[in-house]
Design a protein around this motif. Structure first.
Motif, PDB file in Angstrom:
ATOM      1  N   MET A 191     -34.968 -32.105 110.349  1.00  0.00           N
ATOM      2  CA  MET A 191     -32.636 -32.517 111.580  1.00  0.00           C
ATOM      3  C   MET A 191     -31.426 -33.365 110.652  1.00  0.00           C
ATOM      4  O   MET A 191     -30.710 -32.891 111.199  1.00  0.00           O
TER       5      MET A 191
ATOM      6  N   SER B  75     -28.748 -33.126 109.827  1.00  0.00           N
ATOM      7  CA  SER B  75     -27.147 -33.440 110.744  1.00  0.00           C
ATOM      8  C   SER B  75     -26.592 -34.595 109.785  1.00  0.00           C
ATOM      9  O   SER B  75     -25.483 -34.252 109.781  1.00  0.00           O
TER      10      SER B  75
ATOM     11  N   LEU C 190     -29.969 -27.888 115.542  1.00  0.00           N
ATOM     12  CA  LEU C 190     -30.737 -28.705 114.804  1.00  0.00           C
ATOM     13  C   LEU C 190     -31.947 -28.702 114.968  1.00  0.00           C
ATOM     14  O   LEU C 190     -32.984 -28.253 113.788  1.00  0.00           O
TER      15      LEU C 190
ATOM     16  N   GLY D  81     -35.008 -27.999 112.498  1.00  0.00           N
ATOM     17  CA  GLY D  81     -36.181 -28.286 112.828  1.00  0.00           C
ATOM     18  C   GLY D  81     -37.684 -27.497 112.909  1.00  0.00           C
ATOM     19  O   GLY D  81     -38.217 -28.164 112.737  1.00  0.00           O
TER      20      GLY D  81
END
Lengths: 244, 244
Positions: B140, B144, B203, B207
């Motif tokens: 994640m 990002s 995200l 994940g």
């Protein structure tokens, strides 16, 4: 027969407290109903202690006996899917048959939360009481030190909740400050009715300068509820940990 | 004429969002009504930005002009005594007459909160979304990082909220983990409709392994909402800070 030990987290706002009541819904009843839905058995759920109406728990401990052979993990998932969103079983394990969540508890740790500003934070309004008076943390810490140890806490017991003995041992009491928030942690071998909230109310009186630090000694000696400070609201109180 | 700048904290659960709506009660309206009660003036309260229905704020900024000569501190106290308990004015100051909370905002910082476990914590259930999938924080974070900087974020914009330009700059994006809680902090010079919640949803897909880290680049290039992840629930989103 299995003895199942649950760790339970709840927002007590909507409830009449942990224990079954004539008026209002009790957390114990809600969980017993969920257990019946899962195991088809009407069990007696034994909690480590009662929490009053509006009091919360991060980790209440309770146990029940069952003949069910459903795996632990499945029981937990099934309970959580039946429980309302303000109650959750965070942990489940099998305990020895003699384990009793109430009788085996060696001590309980409660936290009382006070927002010390001239407004109440909307984001924690159900989990904190407020004090608009500027509180002196140093005085509160000194006063709290005088409560540590084995004492007769009758002055901190609700007048309508008198038990045989009002002698209890406060194993530790700590006061922390984080921004506007003040946290009073009290660990004792047992709590009289309203004891934690009355101690919090008395420490607030010390913090605002209405009571002297040394007055704590006199309050303990007087063994009279009228000598101590006011009962703080239920919503600031949370059961944090039970030690066995 | 005075220009009053307010810092406002709210639990958005009960509201139709910041901005006045046809359906449901808006936070802006509730505060304007409180201002009218205090100053006797019907003012236009300008917020730094809209928050959607159910979204919270730790520090929304808003300003209004008034002829009232009431001291600042008294205005704040009077507003808080009139506001419902899920809205509070935490700070008040006088700003330059040209200050406009919306137009002068350089960036806004939002936090998206995800509880990553197989139950929802009853104590934060109004302030966090959940993900039952085991989320890989490392992936994640890498994903990002690819969102940072100036991009066309059309793929993260709600299809019914198209603005003239969907180019925005994400100044910073950070992911923190504390126990079961995952916090996604996004600071940008502006947010498209549902952008923060769609980024959080994307995200989460990274994940849990449904999207590859590198897919972020393709999603940005596609400029199509259908390429990114689901819109996460409003309740996990909170406006943390506005920079001027």
């Amino acid at each position: 027969m299995r003895n199942i030990k649950l760790t339970i987290r709840y927002d007590g706002t909507r409830y009449a407290g942990w224990q079954s009541q004539k008026n209002g819904r009790a957390i114990q009843d809600v969980i017993q109903d969920a257990i019946k839905g899962v195991t088809r058995e009407r069990v007696a759920l034994i909690g480590s202690g009662r929490t009053d109406a509006g009091v919360h728990a991060e980790a209440q401990i309770a146990n029940f006996r069952t003949k069910s052979k459903i795996p632990l993990k499945n029981i937990r998932m099934a309970l959580n899917s039946r429980l309302p969103r303000d109650i959750a079983v965070t942990h489940i394990e099998e305990a020895a048959l003699k384990f009793n969540a109430q009788k085996c508890a060696k001590s309980k740790l409660y936290r009382y939360t006070i927002m010390n500003n001239d407004y109440m934070d909307p984001l924690v309004r159900h989990f904190a009481a407020k004090s608009f008076y500027k509180l002196n943390i140093g005085s509160m810490r000194k006063a709290s030190g005088l409560l540590k140890g084995r004492h007769d806490f009758r002055s901190f017991q609700a007048t309508d909740g008198e038990e045989k003995s009002s002698v209890r041992t406060i194993k530790d009491i700590k006061i922390e400050k984080d921004g506007d928030m003040i946290y009073i942690y009290i660990e004792a071998n047992g709590f009289l009715y309203n004891m934690a909230r009355n101690i919090a109310g008395t420490l607030v009186e010390v913090g605002r300068g209405k009571f002297k630090v040394s007055s704590i000694k006199e309050i303990l000696l007087k063994r009279n509820r009228r000598s101590s400070g006011p009962t703080m609201p239920a919503k600031g109180l949370c059961m944090i940990k039970v030690r066995y």
